[in-house]
Design a protein around this motif. Structure first.
Motif, PDB file in Angstrom:
ATOM      1  N   GLN A 187     -17.998 -28.832  -7.311  1.00 46.07           N
ATOM      2  CA  GLN A 187     -16.566 -28.932  -7.586  1.00 46.07           C
ATOM      3  C   GLN A 187     -15.794 -29.336  -6.322  1.00 46.07           C
ATOM      4  O   GLN A 187     -14.893 -30.182  -6.372  1.00 46.07           O
ATOM      5  CB  GLN A 187     -16.046 -27.584  -8.108  1.00 46.07           C
ATOM      6  N   ILE A 188     -16.162 -28.726  -5.196  1.00 47.49           N
ATOM      7  CA  ILE A 188     -15.481 -29.071  -3.936  1.00 47.49           C
ATOM      8  C   ILE A 188     -15.825 -30.500  -3.515  1.00 47.49           C
ATOM      9  O   ILE A 188     -14.979 -31.226  -2.988  1.00 47.49           O
ATOM     10  CB  ILE A 188     -15.849 -28.062  -2.830  1.00 47.49           C
ATOM     11  N   ALA A 189     -17.069 -30.919  -3.765  1.00 43.81           N
ATOM     12  CA  ALA A 189     -17.468 -32.291  -3.433  1.00 43.81           C
ATOM     13  C   ALA A 189     -16.660 -33.303  -4.242  1.00 43.81           C
ATOM     14  O   ALA A 189     -16.262 -34.354  -3.729  1.00 43.81           O
ATOM     15  CB  ALA A 189     -18.962 -32.482  -3.684  1.00 43.81           C
ATOM     16  N   MET A 190     -16.385 -32.989  -5.498  1.00 42.97           N
ATOM     17  CA  MET A 190     -15.540 -33.862  -6.318  1.00 42.97           C
ATOM     18  C   MET A 190     -14.131 -33.925  -5.738  1.00 42.97           C
ATOM     19  O   MET A 190     -13.502 -34.983  -5.716  1.00 42.97           O
ATOM     20  CB  MET A 190     -15.509 -33.352  -7.759  1.00 42.97           C
ATOM     21  N   HIS A 191     -13.650 -32.777  -5.264  1.00 44.02           N
ATOM     22  CA  HIS A 191     -12.337 -32.745  -4.604  1.00 44.02           C
ATOM     23  C   HIS A 191     -12.340 -33.652  -3.371  1.00 44.02           C
ATOM     24  O   HIS A 191     -11.390 -34.417  -3.162  1.00 44.02           O
ATOM     25  CB  HIS A 191     -11.991 -31.309  -4.193  1.00 44.02           C
ATOM     26  N   VAL A 192     -13.382 -33.555  -2.557  1.00 28.62           N
ATOM     27  CA  VAL A 192     -13.479 -34.363  -1.337  1.00 28.62           C
ATOM     28  C   VAL A 192     -13.465 -35.848  -1.670  1.00 28.62           C
ATOM     29  O   VAL A 192     -12.807 -36.652  -0.996  1.00 28.62           O
ATOM     30  CB  VAL A 192     -14.748 -33.997  -0.537  1.00 28.62           C
ATOM     31  N   ALA A 193     -14.179 -36.229  -2.730  1.00 29.77           N
ATOM     32  CA  ALA A 193     -14.204 -37.639  -3.137  1.00 29.77           C
ATOM     33  C   ALA A 193     -12.811 -38.132  -3.467  1.00 29.77           C
ATOM     34  O   ALA A 193     -12.432 -39.254  -3.108  1.00 29.77           O
ATOM     35  CB  ALA A 193     -15.136 -37.812  -4.336  1.00 29.77           C
ATOM     36  N   ALA A 194     -12.013 -37.279  -4.122  1.00 31.28           N
ATOM     37  CA  ALA A 194     -10.675 -37.687  -4.548  1.00 31.28           C
ATOM     38  C   ALA A 194      -9.635 -37.570  -3.441  1.00 31.28           C
ATOM     39  O   ALA A 194      -8.779 -38.442  -3.289  1.00 31.28           O
ATOM     40  CB  ALA A 194     -10.242 -36.838  -5.748  1.00 31.28           C
ATOM     41  N   ALA A 195      -9.704 -36.489  -2.654  1.00 38.07           N
ATOM     42  CA  ALA A 195      -8.644 -36.185  -1.683  1.00 38.07           C
ATOM     43  C   ALA A 195      -8.858 -36.803  -0.305  1.00 38.07           C
ATOM     44  O   ALA A 195      -7.938 -36.838   0.508  1.00 38.07           O
ATOM     45  CB  ALA A 195      -8.488 -34.666  -1.549  1.00 38.07           C
ATOM     46  N   ARG A 196     -10.050 -37.246  -0.003  1.00 37.19           N
ATOM     47  CA  ARG A 196     -10.376 -37.943   1.248  1.00 37.19           C
ATOM     48  C   ARG A 196      -9.924 -37.191   2.510  1.00 37.19           C
ATOM     49  O   ARG A 196      -9.183 -37.743   3.330  1.00 37.19           O
ATOM     50  CB  ARG A 196      -9.774 -39.347   1.257  1.00 37.19           C
ATOM     51  N   GLU A 245      -2.597 -32.468   4.419  1.00 38.85           N
ATOM     52  CA  GLU A 245      -3.072 -33.758   3.912  1.00 38.85           C
ATOM     53  C   GLU A 245      -4.460 -34.105   4.422  1.00 38.85           C
ATOM     54  O   GLU A 245      -5.270 -34.674   3.688  1.00 38.85           O
ATOM     55  CB  GLU A 245      -2.092 -34.868   4.302  1.00 38.85           C
ATOM     56  N   VAL A 246      -4.750 -33.766   5.690  1.00 38.39           N
ATOM     57  CA  VAL A 246      -5.988 -34.255   6.308  1.00 38.39           C
ATOM     58  C   VAL A 246      -7.092 -33.211   6.471  1.00 38.39           C
ATOM     59  O   VAL A 246      -8.254 -33.572   6.664  1.00 38.39           O
ATOM     60  CB  VAL A 246      -5.712 -34.910   7.677  1.00 38.39           C
ATOM     61  N   CYS A 247      -6.766 -31.930   6.406  1.00 42.13           N
ATOM     62  CA  CYS A 247      -7.771 -30.871   6.611  1.00 42.13           C
ATOM     63  C   CYS A 247      -8.255 -30.329   5.268  1.00 42.13           C
ATOM     64  O   CYS A 247      -7.450 -29.848   4.465  1.00 42.13           O
ATOM     65  CB  CYS A 247      -7.207 -29.726   7.442  1.00 42.13           C
ATOM     66  N   LEU A 248      -9.546 -30.372   5.031  1.00 43.15           N
ATOM     67  CA  LEU A 248     -10.098 -29.952   3.751  1.00 43.15           C
ATOM     68  C   LEU A 248      -9.686 -28.528   3.384  1.00 43.15           C
ATOM     69  O   LEU A 248      -9.246 -28.271   2.263  1.00 43.15           O
ATOM     70  CB  LEU A 248     -11.625 -30.068   3.781  1.00 43.15           C
ATOM     71  N   LEU A 249      -9.829 -27.589   4.314  1.00 38.63           N
ATOM     72  CA  LEU A 249      -9.529 -26.193   4.003  1.00 38.63           C
ATOM     73  C   LEU A 249      -8.044 -25.950   3.746  1.00 38.63           C
ATOM     74  O   LEU A 249      -7.672 -24.946   3.128  1.00 38.63           O
ATOM     75  CB  LEU A 249     -10.026 -25.286   5.130  1.00 38.63           C
ATOM     76  N   GLU A 250      -7.183 -26.856   4.206  1.00 36.89           N
ATOM     77  CA  GLU A 250      -5.733 -26.725   4.002  1.00 36.89           C
ATOM     78  C   GLU A 250      -5.245 -27.500   2.781  1.00 36.89           C
ATOM     79  O   GLU A 250      -4.094 -27.359   2.375  1.00 36.89           O
ATOM     80  CB  GLU A 250      -4.983 -27.219   5.250  1.00 36.89           C
ATOM     81  N   GLN A 251      -6.111 -28.311   2.190  1.00 38.19           N
ATOM     82  CA  GLN A 251      -5.695 -29.126   1.051  1.00 38.19           C
ATOM     83  C   GLN A 251      -5.567 -28.288  -0.221  1.00 38.19           C
ATOM     84  O   GLN A 251      -6.204 -27.248  -0.373  1.00 38.19           O
ATOM     85  CB  GLN A 251      -6.702 -30.253   0.806  1.00 38.19           C
ATOM     86  N   THR A 252      -4.740 -28.781  -1.138  1.00 33.88           N
ATOM     87  CA  THR A 252      -4.599 -28.139  -2.439  1.00 33.88           C
ATOM     88  C   THR A 252      -5.711 -28.647  -3.350  1.00 33.88           C
ATOM     89  O   THR A 252      -5.923 -29.855  -3.475  1.00 33.88           O
ATOM     90  CB  THR A 252      -3.230 -28.459  -3.063  1.00 33.88           C
ATOM     91  N   TYR A 253      -6.391 -27.742  -3.970  1.00 33.68           N
ATOM     92  CA  TYR A 253      -7.535 -28.034  -4.838  1.00 33.68           C
ATOM     93  C   TYR A 253      -7.103 -28.956  -5.974  1.00 33.68           C
ATOM     94  O   TYR A 253      -6.228 -28.623  -6.772  1.00 33.68           O
ATOM     95  CB  TYR A 253      -8.045 -26.709  -5.392  1.00 33.68           C
TER      96      TYR A 253
END
Length: 309
Positions: A187-196, A245-253
């Motif tokens: 699920q997080i990997a899908m987020h990474v693909a979308a949120a860059r 916007e740029v930090c994964l742990l700070e991004q909104t899921y």
């Protein structure tokens, strides 16, 4: 006799796609003359890639492979999307990702033995170039691992299992339930693909990028005519938005649109039965950063007409 340096051998390999030993022999035969060595390899049929090496290869595939606590992702480029659908090309990309589980970086991968042969991964790619007839490049590779937990992967726009246009790895450190960790990781990997995301956490943001952002924000704030003491607070507030916007742990899921990734990971501890730490991610998008040649069809036609006149 001219000294055959490692850098000269590498330059010839990059130029022709031929194997390391063949390049060393070619340079020895031509007394270190680079262009002469290119011709020597071509005459021997060992540099089928030489004529193609100048052509832009921005298509191809991203491949992923995982094995328990480790995962690898590679990018293999070709000139056309058509080649990405070739079975041999797909087989090579998939195998390269599997090999990268043990080698890690791209140079180690290129030099690794290719299974079932007596040559290297780079030599296998050179052979593939000769067979398919396009310039190809094993551009990059990355590996993630954890001491306990899982490394999961996700492929966006998959053309075959583990092969597609965007490949993501996510590393979760935990002693909890592996199946539930794997589901969370996907699920997080899908987020990474979308949120860059560009960094895992605030402390991982590239310092030069951060300074550039601060300077831009400060100049924007000064344009409002506010005093420096207020400007400093304005920049701090806008930096928090930048980190989101740029930090994964700070991004909104992206899946629920409201929870920070940091909180998603923390909350998962209850479900998996142990604390969970998101320790790393990798995102490869096919062709990113490669400058594609822009052709002017009208100019090509005019040039051809002028040539034929």
């Amino acid at each position: 006799m001219a000294e055959i340096t490692a850098s000269l051998v590498k330059e010839l390999r990059d130029k022709t796609g031929a194997g390391m030993m063949d390049c060393k022999k070619a340079l020895a035969e031509t007394n270190g003359d680079l262009e002469g060595a290119v011709d020597w390899l071509r005459k021997k049929g060992l540099a089928a890639a030489a004529k193609k090496s100048g052509r832009v290869a921005a298509e191809g595939l991203v491949a992923v492979a995982t094995s328990g606590t480790a995962g690898a992702v590679v990018e293999v480029n070709a000139e056309t999307d058509f080649v990405a659908r070739n079975d041999k090309f797909q087989g090579f990309a998939a195998k390269a990702a599997e090999i990268a589980l043990t080698t890690g970086d791209v140079e180690g991968l290129k030099a690794a033995a290719y299974p079932g042969t007596s040559h290297t991964v780079q030599d296998e790619l050179t052979s593939l170039i000769a067979t398919i007839g396009e310039n190809m490049n094993l551009r990059r590779a990355a590996k993630l691992s954890v001491s306990a937990g899982v490394v999961t992967s996700y492929i966006h726009t998959a053309v075959a299992p583990g092969l597609g246009k965007i490949g993501v790895l996510v590393a979760l450190e935990s002693t909890g339930d592996a199946a539930k960790l794997t589901e969370l990781g996907k699920q997080i990997a899908m987020h990474v693909a979308a949120a860059r995301p560009e960094a895992l956490d605030i402390g991982d943001v590239d310092t030069s990028a951060l300074e550039r952002e601060k300077n831009v924000l400060a100049d924007q704030a000064r344009a409002s005519g506010k005093p420096e003491s207020i400007i400093e607070k304005m920049v701090e507030g806008r930096l928090r938005k930048y980190y989101e916007e740029v930090c994964l742990l700070e991004q909104t899921y992206v899946i629920d649109g409201e929870t920070k990734i940091r909180k998603v990971v923390e909350a998962a501890a209850k479900d998996v039965g142990a604390p969970v730490a998101l320790t790393g991610f990798v995102r490869f998008a096919l062709g990113e950063g490669i400058e594609k040649a822009q052709s002017d069809f009208a100019a090509e036609v005019a040039a051809a007409a002028g040539t034929q006149a």
